[in-house]
Structure formats: structure tokens, C-alpha cells
Design an enzyme around this catalytic site. Structure first.
Site, PDB file in Angstrom:
ATOM      1  N   VAL A 182     -16.738 -49.603  18.898  1.00 24.43           N
ATOM      2  CA  VAL A 182     -15.366 -49.823  19.344  1.00 24.43           C
ATOM      3  C   VAL A 182     -14.735 -50.841  18.400  1.00 24.43           C
ATOM      4  O   VAL A 182     -15.293 -51.920  18.195  1.00 24.43           O
ATOM      5  CB  VAL A 182     -15.382 -50.376  20.789  1.00 24.43           C
ATOM      6  N   CYS A 183     -13.597 -50.497  17.829  1.00 14.94           N
ATOM      7  CA  CYS A 183     -12.938 -51.387  16.859  1.00 14.94           C
ATOM      8  C   CYS A 183     -12.525 -52.691  17.534  1.00 14.94           C
ATOM      9  O   CYS A 183     -11.779 -52.697  18.523  1.00 14.94           O
ATOM     10  CB  CYS A 183     -11.712 -50.704  16.280  1.00 14.94           C
ATOM     11  N   VAL A 184     -12.994 -53.810  17.005  1.00 20.14           N
ATOM     12  CA  VAL A 184     -12.785 -55.106  17.666  1.00 20.14           C
ATOM     13  C   VAL A 184     -11.308 -55.484  17.744  1.00 20.14           C
ATOM     14  O   VAL A 184     -10.846 -55.958  18.799  1.00 20.14           O
ATOM     15  CB  VAL A 184     -13.631 -56.225  16.998  1.00 20.14           C
ATOM     16  N   ALA A 216      -9.588 -53.375  20.305  1.00 25.29           N
ATOM     17  CA  ALA A 216     -10.082 -53.674  21.646  1.00 25.29           C
ATOM     18  C   ALA A 216      -9.489 -54.980  22.191  1.00 25.29           C
ATOM     19  O   ALA A 216      -8.981 -55.017  23.314  1.00 25.29           O
ATOM     20  CB  ALA A 216     -11.596 -53.730  21.645  1.00 25.29           C
TER      21      ALA A 216
END
Lengths: 105, 120, 130, 120, 130, 105
Positions: E77-79, E82
């Protein structure tokens, strides 16, 4: 007596085109269109917009553009004629000048 | 209680957007408040009426299944834009419910008559 | 003085949420009344308290909260839209056994009936579509 | 390390979508991985190049401000679709950076040459 | 056997998230390998553990989790996407002083570098745009 | 050698039109187009789609439609000719038959 609010680029939505078709067919000319957000691109002299501009020109109802959304996009000079520019205060006043606001997406 | 004439227009194609489902939710809530309601399918929205839709296994919600039961909620003013199916060469397809067609002029009148339009 | 209900469909970083916020400010500046803000569909993300955008970006959720608290606005978040998207208040967090509430202060979760009430009670309802 | 030719195409208009900002983020990350990168503005995407954009007070991020500094990241292959500004009658507007124009045929070649295209 | 990286841009109730899920299943069924699932932009909402859709709707977030756990897939999940959207793991919840983590089990938060690594390492990268 | 993946209705995006313009201008004919999600509406015999259909007919590259997305929308008979229908397994295979997949939105 309706303010038609449109927020999409004509490249992304048929909203303006469909709205114009309804207004053309109407017996009543006391409505208006306000183009906001990406819908302000409808005022560019793009060949793809020519049919829309023809429809707008023939229409009895006025067509407005939101000033802040033009400025954001860096659009100044190169707009087709026939539109009136309003700011957010004008947007609120237009909402009251008509009996209701109908949004199209 | 004040009554408001509410016109709900579904213009988005099935599955492309959550707006048509939202429109139905608004419609059912307005019906529960006993407001006079008209529902109109316009443009790509008429494709919600196609009965052959089969979304099994797709994970997507098929709102056309809810349309035949609108009558139960006493929503009987249901229309579609004239020629919208014919333009798409879909005029011979089976529909989930029979609805009357409105010309653009009649649509303009329906908009004029409404106190509030939700055009989703 | 006229009363308005604004329906916010756009997520915090969308253009339509930003338009709705600017419109709300203009309504108040003109001396009119905001009867209700109704956050619907992706608009409910504006009510999430966990949003932490990077420092070069606006926190639209905080901007809404500031407006709501300064003007004591009625800010309703659609319950069905919110649950589906993982925005819960304390009562729902408990009911669904989630670790915490993430509804931002100033917002209140309620049903679509509040939107229809807005249609009935206000002079103008404006939808800010996604 | 394997090198991949990455072509990033920005086709969405400013402020209408988060995709152009995502495209720039992908570009900067690919640059950090020292991959060969080409950036192309196509269709409505060319409007990101207009320097008169003023988003102050709008709450929206203006990615055009980041474009002049691409050179610092050694991204020097930046192009736009030929005629895309002229078609919009924007050919006389000031741009945030001078970029070379590519014909559709040259765009087809750039796509062919790339190992991966991110078309946002 | 070929390796794939799939980039998921769509929120749980979007068509594009559903397409990506069906495609992922077809890749595995054909005997190929999924090198990585990369959840980007609104795609990160698929990793939210607070989502509680109504019973007549699919929980796309759970469907992704099931696939990820059954096949032990690498699900990143792209930080930045997110944090902006209020999806945090335990470490970030602590760092930003939020009440709890809402990252679903099976998903891992990391940077965009994992997407570029996917481009370099896999035979095909497929973007499921919103 | 590219599979062009398009997922939007032609009423909502110029993706298919722009993609066709690039392929027309290309010296290389070994690419293909796959229409998924709302892009399958491009195959309807709608007057608004006629220009697209003309371009597709002239193109050397094949044009595919995703079966599951047609079924979902209840579209069967009334599609224009010239498209090949594939299922998800075919979609995966097409992704491998070409050197890369380029998505347009």
C-alpha cells in the site's frame, strides 16, 4: 427558473451538451448555465467545442463562467465570446436569482 | 409538512459510477418522507433498464434489480428520455420495467415543475 | 437572509470538495444561513480524523472542521456512505468491534433523511457532484 | 541493475484528477532509481504547462510549479503533443518550461521504444 | 511462467478495483506469478480494515485480503496515498498520535519505490486506472 | 507490440479516440486495443460512435472487447462488427502476447 451548474470538461462529460439540448427544447427562456471547475474549458476556442459554442450563441439563456476556476487554470484571453464571468459571491447570488440549482456531472 | 416536488435524473451508465445507486437511495428516502417524486433515465442512464444485465461474480452491485419494486414504494412517475435507447440501437432489448418516454421538451417541463432536481 | 443546504460528494483532495468549501464561505460572507452541510458518498472522507496529508498539501478535512466549528454549522455525514468507507463514530466502532472511532470532531453521523429534511427546510439545496 | 525505459504520459487536465500528481511522483521515484525516463504532455494534459495558473486560496495543489525543477532530477526528456496547445488556441500563452513538440507519429515511436508506459 | 505486477488505483466499490481482482485471479489460474500488488491513490482504501458495507454489498476489501492470504501475495500500500487518506499501520498510528491502526491484515505499507521495483523485476506491469 | 487497455465510455473520455489517432500515425501495426469496463459501450451502434468505428475499421491492429463487461451491461446482439470478444483468461494471454500493456483512462 433553474440555474444549471456544470463542473466537467466537455472532453469528459456530455453534461453541457445534454443541458443545452434540454434548454433548446424548452418553451421557457428564464434559465441560466454556470460553468465551474473543468467545465470552464468549454469556453476555449478548441475546434471540438465549436458545436457547443453555436448552441450557446443561439440560446436565450445566459452562460456564466466562474472566475476563480479560470484563474486557477491560467486561462485569460483566449476564450470565446458570449460568456459572463462571475466570482464566488456572484455564484451565490445566481443561486438565489433562480428558483433552484440543478447540478450536472 | 411542506411537500417538495423532487425530480431524480439518472444520467450515468451502470457500474461506471456510484451516483445511480445514490440516486435510488435518495429516491427511497424521499418516498419515505412522502414527497412527490419523479424518476427519469437520461442519456447513458437508460442502460440501467436493460434486463439482460448479469453481474454475477463481478463484485459489482446491479441496481436494475431494484427498479421493478419501485411501485411498492408508490413511485409510479418513472420515465426515460425518448430516443435514448433507439440512438444506441437498444430499442429491441427487453427492459426491467415499462416506462413512458419523454421528449426533450417534456424533460424541460419536468425540470421546470420540480422544486428540487437530483441529477446523478 | 436565505438558507442553504450543501451536499458534498467529493473526497478531501477533489476539486468538488474545494468548490463546496469556497461556496460555503461565500454564502456566509453574503450574510446567508447554512442550514446543513450534508457529506455524501466520497464526501464522507472529509470527516475522517486520521487524514495526515504531507506538509505541502492542504488538509481539506481540517479546513471543513474549522469552518464548521467557527460558524457552529450542522455537519451531517451519511451513515451508509461512512460505514462502507470505514468512517465510524464511537458507537459504531463499538458495535462493529473496531479499534477506534475516526470521525472528526464537529461532524455528526446520521441518515439520508437529513438530506431530504434539508430539501424541505432550506431555500436552496446545492449539490457539489464529484 | 536492469534499466527500463519508462514513458510517463500526462493526459488529464490540471485540478481535474489526482493522476497528474501521481505521474510526477512515479517519475521522481523512477529517477531516484536511475531509470531512463521520458515525460510527455498529451491532449488536455498540455494545460499543465500554462504559467498563468494561480491556485492561491483554492485549496488545490498546482503541480506546474514542480515542472521547472525536473532538470535538477536529470529528467531532460520532456515533450508535448504537437498542436495540442494550438488546437486550444493557447499557443501564445507563456509556459512554465520550454518543451519540444512530438507529432503523433513520434509519440507512437516513443510508446514503441518504452519498456513501460504510465499513462495518467 | 511469467510474473506480473498489478497497480490498483480504484476504491473498493469501483469498477477498476473489481477488474483488477478478477484479473489477478485469472493470472493465478493460468499458472503465472503475481510479483506484487501495488495499491495506489484511492486503491489504498482496499486495505482499510474499518470498511463495513451493508450486507447486500460485496466487501471488496475482504475479497482482496482473501486472495492475498490464500496465495501469500506481496500486497503493498503506497504510504503517501495511505496517510493522506487516513489509512495507517500501528507504527504510523503511534507516530501521528492516532487512536488505532486501520490497516487490514495481509497488506503492508511501503513507498513508491516498490512500484518501480515491480517495473524492473516483473515481466508485465498492468495499471488498473480509476 | 503494445496492448492498449481502455476502460472509459467514449462519452466520458477521449482515450479511445486519442489512442486510435496514435495508432493511425504509427509505422508499426503490431499493436492491439482491448476495451474493458465502460469502454465496451464504444461498440454500440450509437451515432456518436460512428467516427470511432470508421477509424477502427481502417486500422491494421485488432480491437478486443472483454466478455464479462459486456454480459454485466446486458449487451449482446446490438454491437457493431469488427471486434473480437475475449474473457479474463484471454485478457491475461493478450497481456503476454504483447510486449507491454499501456492503460488509458
Amino acid at each position: 427558473m433553474t440555474l444549471h451548474l456544470i463542473n466537467k470538461s466537455p472532453a469528459k462529460s456530455s453534461a453541457l451538451n445534454e443541458c443545452l439540448s434540454v434548454l433548446e427544447a424548452s418553451n421557457n427562456s428564464s434559465s441560466a448555465i454556470l460553468l465551474i471547475e473543468d467545465a470552464v474549458y468549454s469556453a476555449l476556442k478548441h475546434p471540438a467545442n465549436m458545436a457547443l459554442h453555436e448552441k450557446i450563441k443561439k440560446l436565450a439563456s445566459p452562460c456564466y463562467l466562474l472566475k476563480e476556476d479560470l484563474l486557477m487554470r491560467g486561462l485569460h484571453a483566449e476564450l470565446v465570446e458570449g460568456f459572463t464571468i462571475v466570482d464566488y459571491a456572484g455564484f451565490v447570488q445566481l443561486s438565489l436569482d433562480f428558483k433552484k440549482v440543478q447540478s450536472w456531472s | 409538512m411542506t411537500l417538495k416536488n423532487i425530480l431524480i435524473i439518472i444520467r450515468q451508465a451502470p457500474y461506471s459510477s456510484l451516483l445511480p445507486a445514490a440516486a435510488l437511495d435518495v429516491l427511497l428516502t424521499a418516498a419515505a418522507f412522502e414527497q412527490p417524486i419523479t424518476l427519469l433515465f437520461m442519456g447513458e442512464g437508460v442502460q440501467h433498464l436493460l434486463s439482460a444485465q448479469n453481474s454475477t461474480g463481478s463484485g459489482m452491485k446491479n441496481i436494475s434489480k431494484a427498479l421493478p419494486s419501485l411501485e411498492l414504494y408508490e413511485v409510479d412517475q418513472v420515465f426515460m428520455e425518448k430516443d435514448a435507447l433507439a440512438n444506441r440501437k437498444l430499442e429491441n432489448e427487453k427492459l426491467v420495467l415499462q416506462v413512458e418516454s419523454l421528449s426533450l421538451n417534456q424533460i424541460a417541463d419536468a425540470i421546470e415543475k420540480a422544486d428540487q432536481v437530483f441529477n446523478f | 437572509m436565505q438558507s442553504f443546504t450543501l451536499v458534498v460528494f467529493g473526497a478531501p483532495d477533489s476539486q468538488s470538495s474545494s468548490t463546496a468549501l469556497n461556496y460555503a464561505k461565500a454564502v456566509l460572507k453574503a450574510g446567508h444561513h447554512i442550514y446543513r452541510l450534508f457529506f455524501y458518498q466520497d464526501g464522507v472522507f472529509n470527516a475522517c480524523s486520521f487524514n495526515t496529508p504531507s506538509q505541502d498539501e492542504e488538509n481539506s478535512s481540517v479546513n471543513w472542521q474549522t469552518l464548521i466549528q467557527e460558524h457552529e454549522l450542522d455537519a451531517v455525514v451519511c451513515v451508509a456512505s461512512a460505514l462502507k468507507r470505514g468512517i465510524v463514530n464511537a458507537a459504531e466502532a463499538e458495535r462493529y468491534e473496531l479499534a477506534a472511532s475516526n470521525l472528526r470532531q464537529g461532524f455528526e453521523i446520521s441518515g439520508l433523511g437529513q438530506l431530504i429534511d434539508g430539501v424541505i427546510q432550506s431555500d436552496r439545496v446545492v449539490n457539489f457532484l464529484p
